[in-house]
Design an enzyme around this catalytic site. Structure first.
Site: not given
Ligand code: C5P
Length: 414
Positions: A29, A160
């Site tokens: 994406k 995501d």
């Molecule tokens: O959800 P995912 O594991 O892909 O996100 C990885 C990291 O990115 C999270 O642990 C966080 O530190 C950061 N993140 C965030 N806010 C979001 C998405 C991701 O702080 N909306």
């Protein structure tokens, strides 16, 4: 999976045995706009983003295997991807198995992951693999989980992952996982610049928090335009209807002049919430070389205004709705870009190189380090990739286009 094992459908009925193999593809994406608000209590940041799925995808094949999940990695971007239980696709299969009552210790899986999306690159490669694993597991075990349940599992795996499942063009709010479809016309053509290093998403968000500081901007770098990067515009919330957008113009060396035009923007309803077309961060797009992003030219970004409620610029929604690449090039924005540049200053050289070579806009993909350059059409993307190939600003350059479908079954063998 042998007949008589324990998979059940959502109503608790035993499902037909799996077996054979299933191949699923899931897309990378791009965030055409990524506005980041304050850090929430759960550690995530409030987001408003416009996603589009790219025709760059990973393929995942599931077949019967020894107890557990055994991973084989193939493809040009397989290097450095974990093959153990920390692989997000493996976690997705364990989560799905728990939900549908399948015992992976009794009937294991062989998983072949063909990686074309680089890892830790801001392109949601891991999320694509997780979404592909959910769709593949559901097809392999014939569990036919209702879509909302698949989406719920996706959200539990990462912010995501729901978009990787859905694909197309969508507005993301919440952590980026609350999706609403967005109108889009035509195709957009990009060149992706794959970096020779990685950036961890948590560290980029943490750097953004650090730059924003606990008590305000503390002397943010400002650009030449009174509307761009100035604390008055970028530092605080604007009243509805009084917010303004500005567009920028670039010359061969980055930003030569700004504020070519500025217009009051409409309020836009997005996913049930009111989205104002207000800039809260530093515009990117063709303004990739903006002094506000450079900080003190060479000394890095020093500070940024504190976070405000994240809202999508009306300009980016309008450009995508109209299928207008020139307008989209001017509207691209990514609040994570200054933080990524602060951690990896070489990214500015990459962004500038794309603009210098004629891109309509340049933006960091998600938390980076992939840079994306927008072009008018496929031919221009191929030509731009060729022009950038010798510059050394990135590892490799790839023409891609958008939108693309979400995770879907490619083939099934019984
Ligand atoms: O959800 P995912 O594991 O892909 O996100 C990885 C990291 O990115 C999270 O642990 C966080 O530190 C950061 N993140 C965030 N806010 C979001 C998405 C991701 O702080 N909306």
């Amino acid at each position: 999976m042998a007949p008589g094992t324990t998979s059940r459908d959502p109503r608790g009925r035993r499902t037909p045995a799996g077996g054979g193999s299933v191949t699923v593809t899931a897309p990378a994406k791009i965030n055409l706009a990524l506005r980041v608000g304050a850090r929430r209590r759960d550690g995530y940041h409030a987001l408003a983003t416009l996603f589009q799925a790219l025709d760059l995808a990973d393929d995942l094949t599931l077949g019967p295997g020894a107890p557990g999940v055994r991973v084989t990695l193939t493809g040009p971007e397989a290097g450095g991807v974990p093959a153990g239980d920390d692989n997000l696709a493996v976690r997705a299969l364990h989560l799905l198995a728990g939900r549908v009552g399948h015992d992976l210790d009794a009937d294991g899986l062989e998983l072949v992951l063909h990686k074309r999306i680089p890892a830790a690159a801001g392109l949601a490669g891991g999320s694509a693999d997780a979404a592909a694993a959910l769709v593949a597991g559901d097809a392999y075990w014939r569990t036919r989980l209702p879509r909302p349940e698949l989406v719920e599992l996706a959200a539990a795996l990462g912010a995501d992952v729901p978009f990787s499942l859905t694909g197309g063009t969508a507005v993301g709010t919440g952590r980026g996982d609350v999706l609403a479809p967005a109108l889009a016309r035509g195709r957009f053509h990009w060149v992706l610049a794959f970096a020779d290093h990685r950036l961890g998403t948590p560290s980029v968000f943490a750097e953004l928090d650090r730059l924003r500081g606990p008590a305000g901007p503390g002397g943010p770098p400002v650009g030449r335009s009174p509307l761009i990067g100035s604390p008055a515009r970028a530092g605080g919330p604007s009243p509805v209807g009084s917010s303004r957008v500005s567009s920028t113009r670039v010359g061969s060396t980055g930003l030569d002049s700004a504020d070519v035009s500025s217009t009051d923007v409409d309020s836009t309803v997005v996913g049930g919430t009111l989205a104002r077309g207000v800039g809260t961060g530093v515009p990117t797009g063709p303004a990739a070389g903006h002094p506000a992003l450079r900080g003190d030219r060479g000394r890095g970004v020093r500070a940024l205004p504190p976070p405000v409620e994240p809202v999508l610029p009306a300009s980016v929604l309008a450009a995508v709705r109209a299928g207008d690449p020139a307008a989209l090039g001017r509207a691209l924005v990514n609040d994570l870009q200054p933080a990524a540049v602060s951690l990896a200053p070489g990214l500015l050289r990459c962004l500038d190189a794309g603009v210098d070579a004629g891109a309509l806009g340049a933006v960091l993909c998600g938390s980076g380090p992939t840079c994306a350059f927008l072009t008018a059409d496929r031919e221009s993307a191929v030509a731009l990739a060729a022009a950038l190939a010798g510059t050394g600003v990135a590892r490799s350059f790839h023409p891609v286009s958008a939108p693309a479908a979400g995770a879907r079954v490619l083939s099934r063998r019984s």
